[in-house]
Design an enzyme around this catalytic site. Structure first.
Site, PDB file in Angstrom:
ATOM      1  N   ARG A  75      78.414 -98.049 -12.036  1.00  0.00           N
ATOM      2  CA  ARG A  75      79.558 -98.212 -13.257  1.00  0.00           C
ATOM      3  C   ARG A  75      80.772 -98.995 -12.682  1.00  0.00           C
ATOM      4  NH1 ARG A  75      80.544 -92.208 -14.607  1.00  0.00           N
ATOM      5  NH2 ARG A  75      82.133 -92.944 -15.886  1.00  0.00           N
ATOM      6  N   GLN A 106      92.256 -89.712 -20.083  1.00  0.00           N
ATOM      7  CA  GLN A 106      90.941 -89.213 -19.742  1.00  0.00           C
ATOM      8  C   GLN A 106      90.137 -90.248 -19.195  1.00  0.00           C
ATOM      9  OE1 GLN A 106      90.205 -86.001 -23.161  1.00  0.00           O
ATOM     10  NE2 GLN A 106      91.656 -87.410 -24.017  1.00  0.00           N
ATOM     11  N   ASN A 107      90.238 -91.236 -19.446  1.00  0.00           N
ATOM     12  CA  ASN A 107      89.396 -92.312 -18.900  1.00  0.00           C
ATOM     13  C   ASN A 107      89.318 -92.483 -17.247  1.00  0.00           C
ATOM     14  OD1 ASN A 107      88.440 -92.932 -21.598  1.00  0.00           O
ATOM     15  ND2 ASN A 107      90.200 -94.134 -21.822  1.00  0.00           N
ATOM     16  N   VAL A 108      88.413 -92.864 -16.781  1.00  0.00           N
ATOM     17  CA  VAL A 108      88.378 -93.051 -15.398  1.00  0.00           C
ATOM     18  C   VAL A 108      87.995 -94.339 -14.743  1.00  0.00           C
ATOM     19  CG1 VAL A 108      87.338 -90.529 -15.001  1.00  0.00           C
ATOM     20  CG2 VAL A 108      85.654 -92.626 -15.363  1.00  0.00           C
ATOM     21  N   ASP A 109      88.216 -95.546 -15.883  1.00  0.00           N
ATOM     22  CA  ASP A 109      88.010 -96.669 -15.503  1.00  0.00           C
ATOM     23  C   ASP A 109      89.048 -97.325 -14.790  1.00  0.00           C
ATOM     24  OD1 ASP A 109      89.577 -97.454 -17.627  1.00  0.00           O
ATOM     25  OD2 ASP A 109      87.659 -96.778 -18.996  1.00  0.00           O
ATOM     26  N   HIS A 124      91.017 -86.912 -15.422  1.00  0.00           N
ATOM     27  CA  HIS A 124      89.553 -86.853 -14.777  1.00  0.00           C
ATOM     28  C   HIS A 124      89.301 -87.850 -13.681  1.00  0.00           C
ATOM     29  CE1 HIS A 124      88.498 -85.535 -19.149  1.00  0.00           C
ATOM     30  NE2 HIS A 124      88.827 -84.654 -18.539  1.00  0.00           N
ATOM     31  N   CYS A 135      87.176 -83.144   3.321  1.00  0.00           N
ATOM     32  CA  CYS A 135      88.779 -82.874   3.728  1.00  0.00           C
ATOM     33  C   CYS A 135      89.548 -83.604   2.528  1.00  0.00           C
ATOM     34  CB  CYS A 135      89.025 -83.625   5.254  1.00  0.00           C
ATOM     35  SG  CYS A 135      88.732 -85.219   5.173  1.00  0.00           S
ATOM     36  N   CYS A 152      83.407 -90.313   6.098  1.00  0.00           N
ATOM     37  CA  CYS A 152      84.869 -90.142   6.055  1.00  0.00           C
ATOM     38  C   CYS A 152      85.329 -90.578   7.569  1.00  0.00           C
ATOM     39  CB  CYS A 152      85.213 -88.847   5.720  1.00  0.00           C
ATOM     40  SG  CYS A 152      87.057 -88.230   6.064  1.00  0.00           S
ATOM     41  N   THR A 193      90.908 -90.534 -29.087  1.00  0.00           N
ATOM     42  CA  THR A 193      90.363 -89.390 -28.617  1.00  0.00           C
ATOM     43  C   THR A 193      89.735 -88.354 -29.610  1.00  0.00           C
ATOM     44  OG1 THR A 193      90.841 -87.454 -26.867  1.00  0.00           O
ATOM     45  CG2 THR A 193      92.694 -88.124 -28.101  1.00  0.00           C
TER      46      THR A 193
HETATM   47 ZN    ZN Z   1      86.746 -86.094   5.529  1.00  0.00          ZN
END
Ligand code: ZN
Length: 249
Positions: A75, A106-109, A124, A135, A152, A193
């Protein structure tokens, strides 16, 4: 009706010119105008066999973290091919003229930030950010082409996209700030929206109930249209730049 004929009421233009508190909520329609397909429509090729619900959830990540990671890598690649549209840039322009402008998205792009918008509340999350699933430490850089999901550096936990999945709560601080901005603003724009996904949809009503002027810009009417003080139907990438030109040009 073509946007060429859209007339912005004189009283609206003059009130907007003097406003110092404006909030805007944007949704999928704004990304679609950049050529980005929605979550659901974008399930093509390798990914057509999966429903987004089966990939964008904590359960899916627990079951098969690599599958979910690869889907987000794919994506992110799709987003690389698109650019912000004139609507994204018009919002950044509003931010230069209105002292307290809150953009709730609201879009994550990541397209709004790419267009230079400041003071953005991401309800979002953002697929361009990655964090530890345990964490929550953020990672600035990572490798998408690994055999397994990157871990991580702090705790060894699995990294995941910093987005809100099905079944997860919206980030509390962002949501509270959005509600606060909706209640305090003089003007509230609902842009691209559908007005049906909660709790984002309730923001326009919260603004309306506090006496804000509510302006809807969307391809077609929504449940908000009847309550909006002004509704403009068409492309936000065409209407918003004209708005900015009429008010602050
Ligand atoms: Zn972590």
């Amino acid at each position: 009706m073509s946007t060429g004929q859209i007339e912005f009421p004189v009283e609206l233009v003059s009130l907007l010119r003097r406003t110092s508190k404006l909030a805007a909520l944007t949704g999928a329609g704004v990304s679609q105008e950049s050529g980005l397909r929605t979550f659901r429509d974008a399930q093509v090729g390798l990914w057509a066999q999966y429903r987004p619900e089966d990939l964008a959830s904590p359960e899916a990540f627990q079951r098969d973290p690599k599958l979910v990671w690869d889907w987000y890598a794919w994506r992110r690649e799709a987003v690389k091919g698109v650019r912000p549209n004139p609507g994204h840039y018009a919002l950044a322009e509003i931010g230069k003229h209105v002292p307290e402008f809150t953009l709730i998205i609201q879009n994550v792009d990541g397209l709004h930030r790419m267009a230079g918008n400041q003071n953005v509340l991401e309800l979002h999350g953002n697929i361009q950010r990655v964090r530890c699933a345990d964490c929550r430490t953020f990672a600035e850089t990572w490798d998408d082409d690994t055999e397994s999901v990157p871990r991580c550096r702090e705790c060894g936990g699995l990294r995941r996209p910093d987005v809100v999945w099905f079944g997860e709560a919206l980030p509390r601080a962002q949501l509270e700030a959005a509600v606060e901005a909706a209640r305090a603003c003089d003007f509230f724009f609902s842009i691209g929206t559908s007005g049906v996904v909660q709790p984002a949809a309730s923001l326009a009503f919260a603004a309306h109930n506090r006496g804000a002027v509510v302006i809807e810009i969307n391809a077609e009417p929504t449940p908000l249209t009847a309550k909006a003080d002004y509704a403009f139907h068409g492309k936000s990438g065409e209407i918003l730049p004209r708005f900015v030109e009429a008010v602050w040009g």
